[in-house]
Write an enzyme that holds these catalytic residues in place. Structure first.
Site, PDB file in Angstrom:
ATOM      1  CE  LYS B 141      -3.935   1.767   2.684  1.00  0.00           C
ATOM      2  NZ  LYS B 141      -4.869   1.406   3.777  1.00  0.00           N
ATOM      3  CG  MET B 191      -5.072   6.267   3.504  1.00  0.00           C
ATOM      4  SD  MET B 191      -3.495   6.094   4.384  1.00  0.00           S
ATOM      5  CE  MET B 191      -3.645   4.514   5.158  1.00  0.00           C
ATOM      6  CB  SER B 217      -7.945   3.087   2.586  1.00  0.00           C
ATOM      7  OG  SER B 217      -7.158   2.340   3.483  1.00  0.00           O
ATOM      8  CB  VAL B 238      -8.007   2.299  10.909  1.00  0.00           C
ATOM      9  CG1 VAL B 238      -8.752   3.288  10.026  1.00  0.00           C
ATOM     10  CG2 VAL B 238      -8.030   2.757  12.356  1.00  0.00           C
ATOM     11  CB  ALA B 239     -12.828   1.780   9.337  1.00  0.00           C
ATOM     12  N   GLY B 240     -11.655  -1.302   8.073  1.00  0.00           N
ATOM     13  CA  GLY B 240     -11.975  -2.297   7.053  1.00  0.00           C
ATOM     14  C   GLY B 240     -11.083  -2.181   5.827  1.00  0.00           C
ATOM     15  CB  SER B 241      -8.254   0.088   5.056  1.00  0.00           C
ATOM     16  OG  SER B 241      -8.900   1.318   5.203  1.00  0.00           O
TER      17      SER B 241
END
Lengths: 546, 546
Positions: B141, B191, B217, B238-241
């Site tokens: 990434k 992101m 992201s 951090v939330a599903g990236s």
């Protein structure tokens, strides 16, 4: 008076103290004549009282003085002793300690003896112990919940709370392993000073010398352990609360990495939900490092995460005993809190002994971030609550602040108010400290750091001040333990006196004469297993010199 | 133009894109005719392009399509393939992918081939590989730092930053294990949206259907993996990236417990020092669960704490393969984000297959806290910075917000401003959620939870919205993985259509036809080892049905 008063805080607190006193059986009460010279201004020691008061049988003196927890469990499993015998001995001795140094908050002698009988019967019936702590009396800091017992943590406003409806998680886990709870112990108002003094139970005195502090916040525990009214206690530590009392009372203790022992289910002195990067930590206190290993392994083997979602879901690792030469970093202190001669001598002698036994000692003073500034930073984390919840708990009853609160603050933080913006910056500053200590450990290939636990031995009441030497391990979340070593002895300490040093608090050799010394050992985060093995090595070396 | 413009953001971004494009060798460029119908509104698939474009040799197609990372390393060590061959194949295929779906941000083909030669020579000379990842190309990434390469993370204002002076910690660790870095991949502005779209590199398209989002992201990674332009990538979450792109692109991924893979040394999209209880997590993405175990074990065996003080200092544990019947909890969704028919079918079929293979499935919908409310809570943690740093990074160049930012917010949080006081309350609320999930796991004796990763398959660009189903594992800090399963097929999905459901975003069976489905598996915190074994079991079962 048979019902609790609800009017002024003095009456409410007095009633609570009377209730506590009434839990000591009449036959275990010391005659007033024996206690008449005991006071917080006395230079007397209370250490001989359990023997000289003639309350304990020779066997009870043996039981309470000659063994650590590991040995006692072994003797009970071998049926050399019963749990009833062991628990009775410690109940009696705790009763004596309470009358001498005011170290208890809750007395559960009856419940404890019932539980001890249960343990003995279980062993008889099943042919095996209840668990790794079979029949063992364990004392608890007041902040732990024990079902059916009050948890006031020294706030007058908490006296009218109902008794705990359930055990703290770790209390439950120790219970399942066979532990017997018989007392809870004193602590300071707010748990944020090093004098275990509050308006409910009063002040705990140092058994070595009554005019000195017993330390805090787990000072009742420290004093009780020094009186050998307990063989093993459970404490908490967010700035040194389990290490300062060990230092003050000549006992030892371990503050593990946060979250290894489950923290849930106790009563906090402040507000829940703090975004502080410094987490409070539960750890054991007592007389031998192998006992701390026993507690850690027992709790972690029982999978604490299944009972407390904040416990780190990682097992206790079996590691080899440390037999190779170890590498220790040595921190000798900070100019703003220079080491008093007794502690300078203690640390110097310890380092010398470690080297004499083949270990390396690397001086770190010039390699580490400013210890004093680090402590100021740590203190900010304790002041995050905009609602100032501890002050509310205090004002709720009208009780005053205890005197030591006045000296437990940094002048740098006068008027400082936390903000979310400041918290980001604090975390960035903390990250730098964390980074530097990791580098120091890695670059110097250290196994542990040896450092003072405080700049002095126990000092007179209400003069301890801010604990910059213990707070470091909390800021870092590194495990750290305290080991007793030597005693203040002015003749030997004199060469360590430095004329230019600004001793803070004042150094008065006569006042602290005879007070225990200590060293602190700090390990790597999550390497509690390794720290225990290292502490065993150091404990053995220091024992030869002590 | 040979020097970088400094005037308007459009020119600066265009120059950066040209620089990127120039790193694709002329002989690997596809004729414009082949790409003319590719656009973000096209319903075409790009998946066949690496084959149909005739750029890759049959052996290169084999190398990139037939093996996972574990197999490739084995083949290189056995000298069935050289690293130069493998890296060349993936470079070529990544170049094709970039031209089709715009998934890259940095191209390091030359450096990669140099490194591959080094690996081959090392093996030849030493008779052993460089490490557990010997010669293996790994894509990264864009937020990871690679020494000498830029890290813009899609902010125009970051384009003029100097190249990274050092590697991210995990990049260094993978490098030491023998990895070869050849590309960095696209991500969204800030992101914090699920469309990998920014004003520097533009938008990444979904290879399965160009009009659909590639997710975010880590969407560039997801698209590249789907094109098999990478066999293994490193992502953040951090939330599903790291899970949303897997779901969107029909690949798989693992978000471990925070801190197991060291996070230090990358470029963050926001402010450092956040007191958020939700920590960003690095994890692997790719094609096979055993590859994630390879990455985890390789990194953890090399003691990440010695390089990053925030890495959890706990080793990778060797656990047994899961051979007994497993117990899965099943979460079927939330009324505010009902499962679109393709995902309802995917989840239903997966649960049915698990049961058919002897595993238990326990329905949890009535036992868990409100998933939507949990996601709102999680989102508050992302909004803590009073300085709104990401907005500053954007306004610094004058670039506009990307469109998807408008749909990636909760109406409940319109106008919400964080405060220290609110943060205490958020932590208390989060503690309740943590507690409940621990109870659910323990009470139902669950090994893992199977749940949707999103309410839909990949959806049209800029419509993804807030990811309530992935955010849960971040709020809890539980490890979770995504596994691809089935595809949207309107004929089969039709029975799962519910008239009353308020599908959000809209469900349009024709638009998503053929888009990959997925299920999410969430394990216990710190039990990443066990989750990997469980995912292997599920992967095998689903493969039979896929």
């Amino acid at each position: 008076m048979t019902t609790a008063p609800t009017s002024n805080w003095q009456a409410i607190a007095a009633f609570k103290r009377q209730t506590l006193a009434s839990k000591i059986p009449a036959e275990w009460r010391l005659p007033a004549s024996q206690l008449s010279s005991f006071s917080e201004t006395s230079t007397l020691s209370a250490l001989d009282m359990p023997c000289s008061c003639n309350l304990l049988t020779p066997r009870e003196l043996d039981i309470t003085e000659k063994y650590d927890a590991t040995a006692l469990v072994g003797l009970m499993l071998e049926k050399e002793m019963t749990s009833v015998e062991v628990v009775t001995a410690f109940c009696k001795r705790a009763a004596v300690a309470q009358q001498c140094v005011n170290c208890l908050t809750e007395i559960m002698f009856e419940e404890a003896l019932g539980r001890a009988r249960e343990c003995d019967e279980f062993l008889e019936r099943e042919g095996r112990g209840m668990g790794a702590l079979h029949g063992l009396p364990i004392s608890l800091k007041d902040s732990f919940n024990v079902k059916g017992t009050h948890t006031t943590i020294g706030y007058v406003s908490f006296i009218n709370h109902p008794p705990a409806a359930s055990n703290s998680v770790v209390v439950d886990m120790l219970h399942r392993a066979g532990a017997v709870f018989y007392v809870k112990t004193n602590l300071p108002q707010t748990m944020m000073t090093a004098d275990s003094h509050n308006n409910v139970f009063g002040r705990t005195l140092n058994p070595h010398k009554l005019c000195l502090t017993a330390g805090g916040s787990t000072g009742g525990e420290g004093a009780l352990l020094a009186m050998r009214g307990s063989v093993l206690g459970m404490a908490t530590d967010v700035a040194g609360s389990n290490r300062i009392p060990a230092l003050c009372n000549g006992t030892s203790s371990l503050k593990p990495t946060a979250g290894r022992i489950p923290f849930a289910g106790g009563v906090p002195p402040g507000r829940l939900g703090s975004p502080s990067s410094i987490l409070p930590v539960i750890g054991p206190a007592g007389h031998s490092v192998r006992d701390y290993e026993l507690v850690m392994k027992t709790v972690l083997d029982a999978e604490p995460w299944t009972f407390d979602e904040n416990a780190i879901n990682a097992p206790w690792r079996t590691v080899e005993a440390a037999t190779r030469p170890l590498r220790f970093g040595l921190i000798r202190g900070h100019a703003k809190r220079p080491l008093h001669p007794p502690i300078a001598r203690t640390l110097h002698t310890a380092a010398t002994q470690l080297k004499a036994h083949g270990h390396s000692v690397v001086l770190l003073d010039d390699q580490i971030p400013d210890l004093y500034e680090n402590a100021v930073l740590a203190w900010k984390y304790f002041l995050l609550d905009p609602q100032k919840t501890p002050a509310k708990h205090i004002s709720a009853s009208g009780e005053p602040w205890v005197p030591s609160m006045a000296v437990t603050s940094f002048p740098e933080l006068a008027g400082w108010e936390a903000s979310l913006d400041a918290l980001f910056d604090m975390n960035v500053e903390r990250a730098k400290v964390l980074r530097r200590y990791r580098e120091v450990f890695v670059d110097s290939e250290l196994d542990a750091i040896v450092m003072p636990g405080y700049q002095a031995t126990a000092v007179p009441h209400d003069t301890f001040g801010v604990p910059i030497y213990t707070t470091l391990a909390n800021l870092l979340n590194y495990p750290a333990g305290m080991l007793p070593f030597l005693k203040a002895e002015k003749r030997l300490d004199e060469p360590f006196f430095e004329k230019e040093a600004q001793y803070e608090p004042q150094y008065n050799p006569d006042v602290v004469e005879g007070a225990p010394g200590a060293i602190q050992i700090m390990g790597k985060p999550m390497k509690d297993e390794e720290l225990v093995e290292i502490m065993k090595v150091v404990e053995t070396i220091l024992a030869k010199e002590n």
